[in-house]
Design a protein around this motif. Structure first.
Motif, PDB file in Angstrom:
ATOM      1  N   VAL A 252     -58.922   5.218  54.832  1.00 20.02           N
ATOM      2  CA  VAL A 252     -57.495   5.464  54.580  1.00 20.02           C
ATOM      3  C   VAL A 252     -57.185   6.952  54.711  1.00 20.02           C
ATOM      4  O   VAL A 252     -56.164   7.346  55.278  1.00 20.02           O
ATOM      5  CB  VAL A 252     -57.094   4.943  53.178  1.00 20.02           C
ATOM      6  N   ARG A 253     -58.079   7.786  54.165  1.00 19.33           N
ATOM      7  CA  ARG A 253     -57.889   9.237  54.267  1.00 19.33           C
ATOM      8  C   ARG A 253     -57.831   9.672  55.741  1.00 19.33           C
ATOM      9  O   ARG A 253     -56.982  10.483  56.124  1.00 19.33           O
ATOM     10  CB  ARG A 253     -59.020   9.965  53.547  1.00 19.33           C
ATOM     11  N   LYS A 254     -58.713   9.119  56.548  1.00 12.74           N
ATOM     12  CA  LYS A 254     -58.758   9.473  57.971  1.00 12.74           C
ATOM     13  C   LYS A 254     -57.463   9.062  58.669  1.00 12.74           C
ATOM     14  O   LYS A 254     -56.918   9.813  59.486  1.00 12.74           O
ATOM     15  CB  LYS A 254     -59.957   8.790  58.632  1.00 12.74           C
ATOM     16  N   GLU A 255     -56.943   7.883  58.336  1.00 11.72           N
ATOM     17  CA  GLU A 255     -55.705   7.400  58.960  1.00 11.72           C
ATOM     18  C   GLU A 255     -54.529   8.312  58.616  1.00 11.72           C
ATOM     19  O   GLU A 255     -53.689   8.606  59.465  1.00 11.72           O
ATOM     20  CB  GLU A 255     -55.404   5.972  58.493  1.00 11.72           C
ATOM     21  N   ILE A 256     -54.483   8.766  57.362  1.00  9.40           N
ATOM     22  CA  ILE A 256     -53.385   9.638  56.935  1.00  9.40           C
ATOM     23  C   ILE A 256     -53.480  10.993  57.625  1.00  9.40           C
ATOM     24  O   ILE A 256     -52.496  11.514  58.157  1.00  9.40           O
ATOM     25  CB  ILE A 256     -53.396   9.806  55.403  1.00  9.40           C
ATOM     26  N   LEU A 257     -54.679  11.578  57.648  1.00  4.19           N
ATOM     27  CA  LEU A 257     -54.846  12.899  58.252  1.00  4.19           C
ATOM     28  C   LEU A 257     -54.671  12.865  59.769  1.00  4.19           C
ATOM     29  O   LEU A 257     -54.272  13.860  60.365  1.00  4.19           O
ATOM     30  CB  LEU A 257     -56.224  13.467  57.891  1.00  4.19           C
ATOM     31  N   ALA A 258     -54.960  11.722  60.377  1.00  4.55           N
ATOM     32  CA  ALA A 258     -54.785  11.596  61.822  1.00  4.55           C
ATOM     33  C   ALA A 258     -53.335  11.287  62.187  1.00  4.55           C
ATOM     34  O   ALA A 258     -52.989  11.269  63.372  1.00  4.55           O
ATOM     35  CB  ALA A 258     -55.695  10.504  62.366  1.00  4.55           C
ATOM     36  N   GLY A 259     -52.496  11.041  61.162  1.00  5.35           N
ATOM     37  CA  GLY A 259     -51.099  10.735  61.427  1.00  5.35           C
ATOM     38  C   GLY A 259     -50.872   9.306  61.864  1.00  5.35           C
ATOM     39  O   GLY A 259     -49.788   8.964  62.351  1.00  5.35           O
ATOM     40  N   GLN A 260     -51.881   8.445  61.689  1.00  2.00           N
ATOM     41  CA  GLN A 260     -51.759   7.050  62.112  1.00  2.00           C
ATOM     42  C   GLN A 260     -50.902   6.239  61.144  1.00  2.00           C
ATOM     43  O   GLN A 260     -50.304   5.238  61.522  1.00  2.00           O
ATOM     44  CB  GLN A 260     -53.149   6.417  62.243  1.00  2.00           C
ATOM     45  N   VAL A 261     -50.883   6.661  59.880  1.00  2.00           N
ATOM     46  CA  VAL A 261     -50.009   6.042  58.871  1.00  2.00           C
ATOM     47  C   VAL A 261     -49.268   7.155  58.142  1.00  2.00           C
ATOM     48  O   VAL A 261     -49.764   8.276  58.028  1.00  2.00           O
ATOM     49  CB  VAL A 261     -50.804   5.177  57.870  1.00  2.00           C
ATOM     50  N   LYS A 262     -48.094   6.829  57.655  1.00  2.00           N
ATOM     51  CA  LYS A 262     -47.261   7.817  56.986  1.00  2.00           C
ATOM     52  C   LYS A 262     -47.196   7.519  55.481  1.00  2.00           C
ATOM     53  O   LYS A 262     -46.853   6.412  55.080  1.00  2.00           O
ATOM     54  CB  LYS A 262     -45.845   7.814  57.564  1.00  2.00           C
ATOM     55  N   VAL A 263     -47.549   8.511  54.688  1.00  2.00           N
ATOM     56  CA  VAL A 263     -47.429   8.428  53.238  1.00  2.00           C
ATOM     57  C   VAL A 263     -46.811   9.732  52.754  1.00  2.00           C
ATOM     58  O   VAL A 263     -47.205  10.808  53.204  1.00  2.00           O
ATOM     59  CB  VAL A 263     -48.810   8.236  52.555  1.00  2.00           C
ATOM     60  N   GLU A 264     -45.838   9.630  51.860  1.00  2.00           N
ATOM     61  CA  GLU A 264     -45.204  10.835  51.333  1.00  2.00           C
ATOM     62  C   GLU A 264     -46.245  11.724  50.649  1.00  2.00           C
ATOM     63  O   GLU A 264     -47.043  11.246  49.844  1.00  2.00           O
ATOM     64  CB  GLU A 264     -44.101  10.474  50.343  1.00  2.00           C
ATOM     65  N   LYS A 265     -46.212  12.977  51.001  1.00  2.00           N
ATOM     66  CA  LYS A 265     -47.192  13.926  50.461  1.00  2.00           C
ATOM     67  C   LYS A 265     -47.118  14.001  48.947  1.00  2.00           C
ATOM     68  O   LYS A 265     -48.139  14.137  48.264  1.00  2.00           O
ATOM     69  CB  LYS A 265     -46.943  15.310  51.072  1.00  2.00           C
ATOM     70  N   SER A 266     -45.918  13.895  48.389  1.00  2.00           N
ATOM     71  CA  SER A 266     -45.734  13.984  46.937  1.00  2.00           C
ATOM     72  C   SER A 266     -46.473  12.863  46.209  1.00  2.00           C
ATOM     73  O   SER A 266     -46.940  13.048  45.080  1.00  2.00           O
ATOM     74  CB  SER A 266     -44.246  13.943  46.584  1.00  2.00           C
ATOM     75  N   LYS A 267     -46.587  11.708  46.855  1.00  2.00           N
ATOM     76  CA  LYS A 267     -47.299  10.584  46.223  1.00  2.00           C
ATOM     77  C   LYS A 267     -48.791  10.879  46.144  1.00  2.00           C
ATOM     78  O   LYS A 267     -49.433  10.595  45.129  1.00  2.00           O
ATOM     79  CB  LYS A 267     -47.047   9.300  47.006  1.00  2.00           C
ATOM     80  N   ILE A 268     -49.344  11.455  47.217  1.00  2.00           N
ATOM     81  CA  ILE A 268     -50.765  11.817  47.210  1.00  2.00           C
ATOM     82  C   ILE A 268     -51.020  12.910  46.178  1.00  2.00           C
ATOM     83  O   ILE A 268     -52.041  12.895  45.469  1.00  2.00           O
ATOM     84  CB  ILE A 268     -51.216  12.288  48.608  1.00  2.00           C
ATOM     85  N   GLN A 269     -50.102  13.865  46.063  1.00  2.00           N
ATOM     86  CA  GLN A 269     -50.249  14.946  45.090  1.00  2.00           C
ATOM     87  C   GLN A 269     -50.235  14.409  43.670  1.00  2.00           C
ATOM     88  O   GLN A 269     -51.004  14.865  42.822  1.00  2.00           O
ATOM     89  CB  GLN A 269     -49.143  15.973  45.287  1.00  2.00           C
ATOM     90  N   LYS A 270     -49.370  13.442  43.398  1.00  2.00           N
ATOM     91  CA  LYS A 270     -49.302  12.859  42.060  1.00  2.00           C
ATOM     92  C   LYS A 270     -50.600  12.131  41.723  1.00  2.00           C
ATOM     93  O   LYS A 270     -51.121  12.225  40.609  1.00  2.00           O
ATOM     94  CB  LYS A 270     -48.117  11.898  41.958  1.00  2.00           C
ATOM     95  N   ILE A 271     -51.138  11.404  42.712  1.00  2.00           N
ATOM     96  CA  ILE A 271     -52.419  10.721  42.527  1.00  2.00           C
ATOM     97  C   ILE A 271     -53.531  11.746  42.293  1.00  2.00           C
ATOM     98  O   ILE A 271     -54.450  11.527  41.504  1.00  2.00           O
ATOM     99  CB  ILE A 271     -52.734   9.831  43.750  1.00  2.00           C
ATOM    100  N   GLY A 272     -53.418  12.903  42.965  1.00  2.00           N
ATOM    101  CA  GLY A 272     -54.420  13.951  42.789  1.00  2.00           C
ATOM    102  C   GLY A 272     -54.463  14.503  41.376  1.00  2.00           C
ATOM    103  O   GLY A 272     -55.505  14.977  40.913  1.00  2.00           O
ATOM    104  N   LYS A 273     -53.346  14.447  40.666  1.00  2.00           N
ATOM    105  CA  LYS A 273     -53.288  14.952  39.293  1.00  2.00           C
ATOM    106  C   LYS A 273     -53.802  13.941  38.274  1.00  2.00           C
ATOM    107  O   LYS A 273     -54.071  14.301  37.131  1.00  2.00           O
ATOM    108  CB  LYS A 273     -51.850  15.335  38.941  1.00  2.00           C
ATOM    109  N   ALA A 274     -53.903  12.672  38.668  1.00  2.00           N
ATOM    110  CA  ALA A 274     -54.339  11.625  37.738  1.00  2.00           C
ATOM    111  C   ALA A 274     -55.809  11.786  37.396  1.00  2.00           C
ATOM    112  O   ALA A 274     -56.629  12.106  38.257  1.00  2.00           O
ATOM    113  CB  ALA A 274     -54.077  10.250  38.352  1.00  2.00           C
ATOM    114  N   LYS A 275     -56.149  11.545  36.155  1.00  2.00           N
ATOM    115  CA  LYS A 275     -57.526  11.780  35.699  1.00  2.00           C
ATOM    116  C   LYS A 275     -58.395  10.522  35.748  1.00  2.00           C
ATOM    117  O   LYS A 275     -59.580  10.606  36.004  1.00  2.00           O
ATOM    118  CB  LYS A 275     -57.512  12.325  34.268  1.00  2.00           C
TER     119      LYS A 275
END
Length: 352
Positions: A252-275
């Motif tokens: 999934v990470r590869k698909e996002i970084l390759a631009g194959q799928v679109k996910v709002e950056k803010s959603k990934i950032q929020k997940i990054g803050k979760a413990k």
């Protein structure tokens, strides 16, 4: 010898990028061919290479078939011990650090390639070099650049944290000038742990504390921001983005970084803050589900804090009202009666 600053270390890495482009002379033909057959690919390092779109991969394949592999593949000469392999720790190993797509295609298509050997002291040094090298390329996307800058920040922060754990008995001077006694729980639970960790270079190798002038001391985020020509807040958001992507499955990470799928950056950032996310996220639906859950939990926490604050205000206004009522009852003066009216009005405001 004076300790090198982060900026100095990054400048050395930047210079090493240029030096790395120079072809090294490598022994005899037989020894070179032997190295090629024993090149090791580490997923940890391979994942630092921004993935190619299918069209880009096919274009690279076509170019290699027509023109051959002109640029040498870069390998890191090290030992098993340096890459945490306990068996035969002193054996030399050659780890691929640049040219992963070319390496794959050259092997599949039986296309000859050259190699160039570089020496680094640790895998952390290699990671930093690879990140800087990828960020120097023109075809990198904004999301890929954000991810790499975030990885660089998180790596530096982890190094400082590890140094703190090795010197747990020392106190760190926090940004407000207070001494903070650090242990594992303090670092993991303190709301200002980022700032405390970044200021922790005030601990000298001998364990002594040095109070640094805040105006002279730069945080890791500030130094990296200056180095990458972005502001400090961007580096911190990049760090959240990188942590969020690291919680996704590699696919999934590869698909996002390759631009194959679109996910709002803010959603990934929020997940990054979760413990408390221990399992890798395997789909876009899971990303959305977890994001919505985190958003609801955050709203509930805000409501709880707001409710607690309001209860405190109501109690304060109630005490003020009862005190003013007693004074008005005892004095029966116009002044105290007016004060009572005001206190009662404010009490009603708090209730509403």
């Amino acid at each position: 010898m004076a300790k090198k600053t982060l900026a100095e270390k990054m400048a050395e890495n930047s210079r090493s990028v240029v030096e790395a482009l120079k072809t090294n002379t490598i022994g005899s033909f037989s020894s070179t061919e032997n190295i090629k057959k024993n090149i090791v690919v580490f997923d940890e390092l391979k994942d630092l290479i921004p993935p190619l779109l299918e069209t880009e991969f096919l274009a690279l394949k076509d170019n290699l078939q027509k023109h051959g592999c002109k640029d040498p593949l870069k390998v890191w000469q090290t030992t098993n011990q340096a890459i945490n392999i306990s068996e035969n720790p002193d054996d030399i190993v050659y780890v691929l650090i640049d040219g992963h797509n070319r390496f794959q295609l050259c092997n599949e298509l039986h296309i000859p390639f050259n190699i160039q050997i570089d020496n680094f002291e640790s895998i952390t040094e290699v990671r930093n070099f690879m990140i800087d090298f990828q960020l120097s390329r023109r075809n990198i996307t904004p999301q890929q650049a954000s991810y790499l800058r975030g990885l660089r920040y998180n790596t530096e922060k982890k190094l400082v944290t590890n140094n703190l754990f090795q010197n747990k008995e020392s106190d760190v001077i926090s940004p407000d000038g207070q001494n903070v006694h650090l242990d594992n729980s303090a670092i993991s639970s303190n709301e200002n742990s980022n700032e405390i960790i970044e200021q922790s270079s005030a601990i000298l190798p001998n364990g002594q504390n040095v109070h640094l002038d805040n105006s002279a001391k730069k945080t890791t985020a500030q130094e990296l921001g200056e180095y990458f020509n972005v502001d400090e807040k961007t580096i911190r958001r990049d760090a959240d983005f990188a942590r969020g992507l690291e919680k996704l499955s590699p696919a999934v990470r590869k698909e996002i970084l390759a631009g194959q799928v679109k996910v709002e950056k803010s959603k990934i950032q929020k997940i990054g803050k979760a413990k408390d996310l221990n399992e890798p996220i395997n789909s876009l639906d899971e990303i959305e589900e977890i994001y919505q859950k985190l958003t609801v939990e955050g709203s509930n926490q805000n409501i709880s804090k707001s409710s607690h604050k309001n209860d405190k205000l109501i109690h304060e206004r109630y005490l003020k009202l009862t005190d003013t009522l007693n004074k008005a009852y005892e004095s029966k003066s116009a002044k105290e009666i007016n004060a009572l009216k005001t206190a009662f009005s404010k009490f009603l405001e708090a209730l509403n």
